[in-house]
Write an enzyme that holds these catalytic residues in place. Structure first.
Site, PDB file in Angstrom:
ATOM      1  N   ASN A   9       3.717   6.036  -5.550  1.00 32.36           N
ATOM      2  CA  ASN A   9       2.707   5.782  -6.585  1.00 32.36           C
ATOM      3  C   ASN A   9       1.729   4.776  -6.003  1.00 32.36           C
ATOM      4  O   ASN A   9       2.039   3.594  -5.909  1.00 32.36           O
ATOM      5  CB  ASN A   9       3.391   5.221  -7.844  1.00 32.36           C
ATOM      6  CG  ASN A   9       2.389   4.814  -8.906  1.00 32.36           C
ATOM      7  OD1 ASN A   9       1.199   5.128  -8.807  1.00 32.36           O
ATOM      8  ND2 ASN A   9       2.855   4.106  -9.923  1.00 32.36           N
ATOM      9  N   LYS A  11      -0.928   3.668  -7.216  1.00 29.80           N
ATOM     10  CA  LYS A  11      -1.614   2.843  -8.229  1.00 29.80           C
ATOM     11  C   LYS A  11      -3.102   2.810  -7.886  1.00 29.80           C
ATOM     12  O   LYS A  11      -3.648   3.820  -7.439  1.00 29.80           O
ATOM     13  CB  LYS A  11      -0.953   1.465  -8.318  1.00 29.80           C
ATOM     14  CG  LYS A  11       0.573   1.596  -8.532  1.00 29.80           C
ATOM     15  CD  LYS A  11       1.269   0.329  -8.871  1.00 29.80           C
ATOM     16  CE  LYS A  11       2.757   0.612  -9.084  1.00 29.80           C
ATOM     17  NZ  LYS A  11       3.513  -0.568  -9.463  1.00 29.80           N
ATOM     18  N   HIS A  95       4.285   5.190 -17.214  1.00 30.23           N
ATOM     19  CA  HIS A  95       4.599   4.061 -16.330  1.00 30.23           C
ATOM     20  C   HIS A  95       4.463   2.765 -17.135  1.00 30.23           C
ATOM     21  O   HIS A  95       3.614   2.671 -18.024  1.00 30.23           O
ATOM     22  CB  HIS A  95       3.632   4.058 -15.134  1.00 30.23           C
ATOM     23  CG  HIS A  95       4.039   3.081 -14.070  1.00 30.23           C
ATOM     24  ND1 HIS A  95       3.806   1.733 -14.189  1.00 30.23           N
ATOM     25  CD2 HIS A  95       4.689   3.266 -12.895  1.00 30.23           C
ATOM     26  CE1 HIS A  95       4.303   1.124 -13.111  1.00 30.23           C
ATOM     27  NE2 HIS A  95       4.839   2.024 -12.317  1.00 30.23           N
ATOM     28  N   GLU A  97       3.096   0.093 -16.516  1.00 27.58           N
ATOM     29  CA  GLU A  97       1.740  -0.483 -16.488  1.00 27.58           C
ATOM     30  C   GLU A  97       0.837   0.254 -17.482  1.00 27.58           C
ATOM     31  O   GLU A  97      -0.054  -0.358 -18.081  1.00 27.58           O
ATOM     32  CB  GLU A  97       1.191  -0.426 -15.056  1.00 27.58           C
ATOM     33  CG  GLU A  97       1.919  -1.420 -14.155  1.00 27.58           C
ATOM     34  CD  GLU A  97       1.978  -1.039 -12.680  1.00 27.58           C
ATOM     35  OE1 GLU A  97       1.227  -0.140 -12.251  1.00 27.58           O
ATOM     36  OE2 GLU A  97       2.787  -1.650 -11.959  1.00 27.58           O
ATOM     37  N   GLU A 167      12.677   2.295 -14.035  1.00 30.71           N
ATOM     38  CA  GLU A 167      11.984   1.180 -13.386  1.00 30.71           C
ATOM     39  C   GLU A 167      12.111  -0.077 -14.238  1.00 30.71           C
ATOM     40  O   GLU A 167      11.363  -0.239 -15.220  1.00 30.71           O
ATOM     41  CB  GLU A 167      10.496   1.499 -13.228  1.00 30.71           C
ATOM     42  CG  GLU A 167      10.217   2.684 -12.348  1.00 30.71           C
ATOM     43  CD  GLU A 167       8.840   2.574 -11.701  1.00 30.71           C
ATOM     44  OE1 GLU A 167       8.758   2.812 -10.500  1.00 30.71           O
ATOM     45  OE2 GLU A 167       7.866   2.228 -12.394  1.00 30.71           O
ATOM     46  N   GLY A 173       6.961  -4.640  -8.133  1.00 32.97           N
ATOM     47  CA  GLY A 173       5.986  -5.426  -7.373  1.00 32.97           C
ATOM     48  C   GLY A 173       6.361  -6.883  -7.216  1.00 32.97           C
ATOM     49  O   GLY A 173       5.540  -7.701  -6.818  1.00 32.97           O
ATOM     50  N   SER A 213      10.355  -2.327  -6.200  1.00 30.95           N
ATOM     51  CA  SER A 213      10.524  -2.980  -4.892  1.00 30.95           C
ATOM     52  C   SER A 213      11.439  -2.192  -3.945  1.00 30.95           C
ATOM     53  O   SER A 213      12.222  -2.774  -3.189  1.00 30.95           O
ATOM     54  CB  SER A 213      11.019  -4.423  -5.067  1.00 30.95           C
ATOM     55  OG  SER A 213      10.081  -5.167  -5.824  1.00 30.95           O
TER      56      SER A 213
HETATM   57  O1  LIG Z   1       5.673   3.221  -9.633  1.00 34.34           O
HETATM   58  C1  LIG Z   1       6.169   2.415  -8.837  1.00 34.34           C
HETATM   59  C2  LIG Z   1       6.743   1.191  -9.296  1.00 34.34           C
HETATM   60  O2  LIG Z   1       5.963   0.563 -10.250  1.00 34.34           O
HETATM   61  C3  LIG Z   1       7.316   0.292  -8.251  1.00 34.34           C
HETATM   62  O3  LIG Z   1       6.336  -0.455  -7.574  1.00 34.34           O
HETATM   63  P1  LIG Z   1       6.812  -1.340  -6.323  1.00 34.34           P
HETATM   64  O4  LIG Z   1       7.543  -0.423  -5.400  1.00 34.34           O
HETATM   65  O5  LIG Z   1       5.528  -1.858  -5.717  1.00 34.34           O
HETATM   66  O6  LIG Z   1       7.691  -2.416  -6.878  1.00 34.34           O
END
Ligand SMILES: O=C[C@H](O)COP(=O)(O)O
Length: 253
Positions: A9, A11, A95, A97, A167, A173, A213
């Site tokens: 992803n 983002k 998600h 977010e 998640e 993150g 993460s």
């Molecule tokens: O969609 C992915 C997640 O929000 C995980 O993000 P991350 O791997 O940067 O912690």
């Protein structure tokens, strides 16, 4: 046997040139193409170009969200018809977010999940608890409720093709990964909720990812868990070498 699935992803990262260069550099270098599914969920403006570059052995293309309606006066939105027309195969729905910053609710997640299936898109439905909910011992209740709400009214036949991404919000993150035991326990809770909704046979077909993460250093331990079938990866999906390492680990499962 469930086929592992690694979804990156991105983002809101990369320019078009960076996205194309990433894709061209990984598409023929996925060592275990065929043994694991790989997906790049790119920002909407890059989807047409990446879908045009995709082919045998390359990652499939996913969107990061969509509107549930086919068309209409919804300024700024992207419809399932548009995604399917481009050759997009997956779409992330709900998600954390999107839930936090764009007012997505369990109800809108359900509408979008239904719409995705209606347009032959595979939804990657995200669920997860906040730190407060985890500390208040509310994790199982929260994620089970989110799964039930997202899949309300969806047939077992469609649900079997869904991907659920667990998640925990506190691990996204932040560099804090849930331990593989904690992640598996939550994924097992999701599978038992799915069994309650659809029966064990269907529940056993549904792929459940962990996200938060995930990196090449911790992916093998996560994938070794019985109820974790893949990962939804943010930061570590942005560099070709690290994405390839994640795909390789999944193909070795
Ligand atoms: O969609 C992915 C997640 O929000 C995980 O993000 P991350 O791997 O940067 O912690």
């Amino acid at each position: 046997m469930r086929k592992p699935i690694i979804a990156g992803n991105w983002k809101m990262h990369k320019t078009l040139g960076e996205a194309e260069s990433f894709f061209d550099s990984v598409k023929d270098r996925l060592p275990n193409a065929g043994r694991a599914d790989t997906v790049i969920c790119a920002p909407a403006p890059f989807l047409a170009s990446l879908a045009g570059r995709a082919g045998d052995g390359s990652p499939e293309i996913g969107a990061q969200t969509m509107h549930e309606e086919e068309k209409g006066a919804y300024t700024g939105e992207v419809s399932p018809v548009m995604l399917a027309d481009l050759g997009v195969r997956y779409v992330i729905i709900g998600h954390s977010e999107r839930r936090e910053y764009f007012n997505e609710t369990d109800e809108s997640v359900n509408r979008k999940t239904k719409s995705a299936f209606g347009h032959k898109l595979i939804p990657i439905v995200c669920v997860g608890e906040s730190l407060e909910e985890r500390e208040g011992d509310k994790t199982a209740e929260k994620i089970s409720g989110q799964v039930r709400a997202a899949l309300e009214g969806i047939s077992a036949e469609d649900a079997a093709n869904a991907v659920i991404a667990y998640e925990p919000i506190w691990a996204i993150g932040t560099g804090k990964t849930a331990t593989s035991d904690m992640a598996n326990e939550a994924c097992a809770t999701i599978r038992s909720t799915l069994a309650d909704l659809y029966g064990q046979e269907t529940a056993n077909q549904i792929r459940i990812q962990y996200g938060g993460s995930v990196k090449p250093e911790n992916i093998a331990e996560l994938l070794a868990q019985p109820d974790i079938d893949g990962a939804l990866v943010g930061g570590a999906s942005l560099e070709p070498e690290s994405f390839i390492a994640l795909a390789e680990a999944a193909g070795n499962e």
